[in-house]
Design a protein around this motif. Structure first.
Motif, PDB file in Angstrom:
ATOM      1  N   TYR A  14       0.909  -1.199  -0.114  1.00 59.39           N
ATOM      2  CA  TYR A  14      -0.118  -0.061  -0.119  1.00 59.39           C
ATOM      3  C   TYR A  14       0.945   1.143  -0.182  1.00 59.39           C
ATOM      4  O   TYR A  14       1.786   1.468   1.002  1.00 59.39           O
ATOM      5  CB  TYR A  14      -0.936  -0.037   1.305  1.00 59.39           C
ATOM      6  N   GLY A  15       1.143   2.006  -1.253  1.00 58.78           N
ATOM      7  CA  GLY A  15       2.135   2.899  -1.341  1.00 58.78           C
ATOM      8  C   GLY A  15       3.376   2.440  -1.520  1.00 58.78           C
ATOM      9  O   GLY A  15       3.624   1.218  -2.044  1.00 58.78           O
ATOM     10  N   GLU A  19       4.504   0.009   3.406  1.00 57.99           N
ATOM     11  CA  GLU A  19       3.031  -0.241   3.945  1.00 57.99           C
ATOM     12  C   GLU A  19       2.405  -1.377   3.247  1.00 57.99           C
ATOM     13  O   GLU A  19       2.638  -1.585   2.223  1.00 57.99           O
ATOM     14  CB  GLU A  19       2.138   0.983   4.012  1.00 57.99           C
ATOM     15  N   LEU A  20       1.597  -2.162   4.169  1.00 58.84           N
ATOM     16  CA  LEU A  20       0.993  -3.528   3.456  1.00 58.84           C
ATOM     17  C   LEU A  20      -0.596  -3.288   3.654  1.00 58.84           C
ATOM     18  O   LEU A  20      -1.039  -2.625   4.468  1.00 58.84           O
ATOM     19  CB  LEU A  20       1.402  -4.651   4.431  1.00 58.84           C
ATOM     20  N   ARG A  21      -1.148  -3.957   2.522  1.00 60.04           N
ATOM     21  CA  ARG A  21      -2.663  -4.163   2.631  1.00 60.04           C
ATOM     22  C   ARG A  21      -2.841  -5.229   3.374  1.00 60.04           C
ATOM     23  O   ARG A  21      -2.422  -6.354   3.005  1.00 60.04           O
ATOM     24  CB  ARG A  21      -3.136  -4.035   1.218  1.00 60.04           C
ATOM     25  N   ARG A  53      -4.187   2.461   9.549  1.00 61.26           N
ATOM     26  CA  ARG A  53      -5.611   3.078   9.183  1.00 61.26           C
ATOM     27  C   ARG A  53      -6.449   2.224   8.337  1.00 61.26           C
ATOM     28  O   ARG A  53      -5.911   1.350   7.686  1.00 61.26           O
ATOM     29  CB  ARG A  53      -5.563   4.423   8.237  1.00 61.26           C
ATOM     30  N   ILE A  55      -8.496   1.104   5.191  1.00 59.70           N
ATOM     31  CA  ILE A  55      -8.405   1.417   3.569  1.00 59.70           C
ATOM     32  C   ILE A  55      -9.597   0.595   3.236  1.00 59.70           C
ATOM     33  O   ILE A  55     -10.228  -0.208   3.934  1.00 59.70           O
ATOM     34  CB  ILE A  55      -7.118   1.129   3.062  1.00 59.70           C
ATOM     35  N   SER A  60      -4.459  -0.583   5.972  1.00 57.31           N
ATOM     36  CA  SER A  60      -3.049  -0.102   5.919  1.00 57.31           C
ATOM     37  C   SER A  60      -2.245  -0.368   7.359  1.00 57.31           C
ATOM     38  O   SER A  60      -2.685  -0.285   8.311  1.00 57.31           O
ATOM     39  CB  SER A  60      -2.697   1.289   5.292  1.00 57.31           C
ATOM     40  N   ARG A  62       1.827  -1.863   9.162  1.00 59.24           N
ATOM     41  CA  ARG A  62       3.183  -1.743   9.234  1.00 59.24           C
ATOM     42  C   ARG A  62       3.923  -3.121   9.777  1.00 59.24           C
ATOM     43  O   ARG A  62       3.099  -3.433  10.823  1.00 59.24           O
ATOM     44  CB  ARG A  62       4.063  -0.776   9.904  1.00 59.24           C
ATOM     45  N   LYS A  69       8.341  -0.794  -1.093  1.00 60.82           N
ATOM     46  CA  LYS A  69       7.055  -1.515  -1.943  1.00 60.82           C
ATOM     47  C   LYS A  69       7.359  -2.839  -2.213  1.00 60.82           C
ATOM     48  O   LYS A  69       6.657  -3.889  -2.258  1.00 60.82           O
ATOM     49  CB  LYS A  69       6.769  -0.554  -2.835  1.00 60.82           C
ATOM     50  N   ALA A  72       7.096  -5.419   0.309  1.00 59.74           N
ATOM     51  CA  ALA A  72       5.712  -5.613   0.661  1.00 59.74           C
ATOM     52  C   ALA A  72       5.099  -6.395  -0.169  1.00 59.74           C
ATOM     53  O   ALA A  72       4.158  -7.455   0.088  1.00 59.74           O
ATOM     54  CB  ALA A  72       5.128  -4.341   1.025  1.00 59.74           C
TER      55      ALA A  72
END
Length: 178
Positions: A14-15, A19-21, A53, A55, A60, A62, A69, A72
């Motif tokens: 994610y990004g 960051e991970l989804r 947060r 999504i 999202s 860590r 990326k 991840a």
């Protein structure tokens, strides 16, 4: 019963900053963070997960040793497991999917239909994928009270009343004669 229960999965990056989804399988999706540290398959790696947060379709998050990326994305598809002792106890009519895998399924007349191969949910109701007894075929059985009236994990047995059309037709010599 297994001591590790799947509670979520990594859906990719994610990004661009590592960051991970995260997709949560928990009844209260945010609870996945409270079961940290989590494990990968077979306790291969311990993961400390911190949700950042919500999504679309998840969170999202860590993980300390993921900084890019690419790192991840390399974790996409990783299933996250919590230890059974960390999870809340369930009412009598609820089950962890992991506990149903491999359980024999019988029809209401006592005939063996097969074993539970997987439990799926593609957005509607839960489905038990049954490996049919003595066959390579599988079928999907709705995991509802009507189709599955009894789950007895202590006896390692599920009783099912499959809706018409779920099970393949059994060809007998009489039905194939011209």
């Amino acid at each position: 019963m297994t001591d590790l229960i799947p509670v979520g999965a990594i859906a990719g990056a994610y990004g661009v900053r590592g960051e991970l989804r995260i997709k949560s399988y928990c009844a209260v999706p945010e609870d996945i963070e409270s079961y940290s540290p989590l494990w990968t398959e077979g306790r291969a790696k311990q993961i400390s997960l911190a949700i950042l947060r919500p999504i679309k379709n998840g969170f999202s998050a860590r993980i300390p040793d993921v900084a890019s990326k690419e790192e991840a994305d390399a974790m996409r598809g990783t299933v996250l497991y919590a230890e059974r002792g960390q999870l809340p106890s369930l009412p009598d009519d609820e089950f962890y999917y992991a506990d149903l895998i491999g359980v024999e399924v019988y029809d209401t007349g006592g005939a063996l239909l097969g074993r539970v191969k997987t439990v799926n949910n593609h957005g509607a109701d839960d489905l038990l994928e049954l490996q049919l007894a003595g066959k390579t075929d599988t079928v999907f059985l709705p995991f509802t009270k009507a189709a599955v009236p009894t789950v007895d994990l202590a006896a390692g047995r599920i009783v099912a009343d499959p809706p018409l059309g779920i099970l393949p037709d059994i060809q007998t010599p009489e039905s194939t004669a011209d």
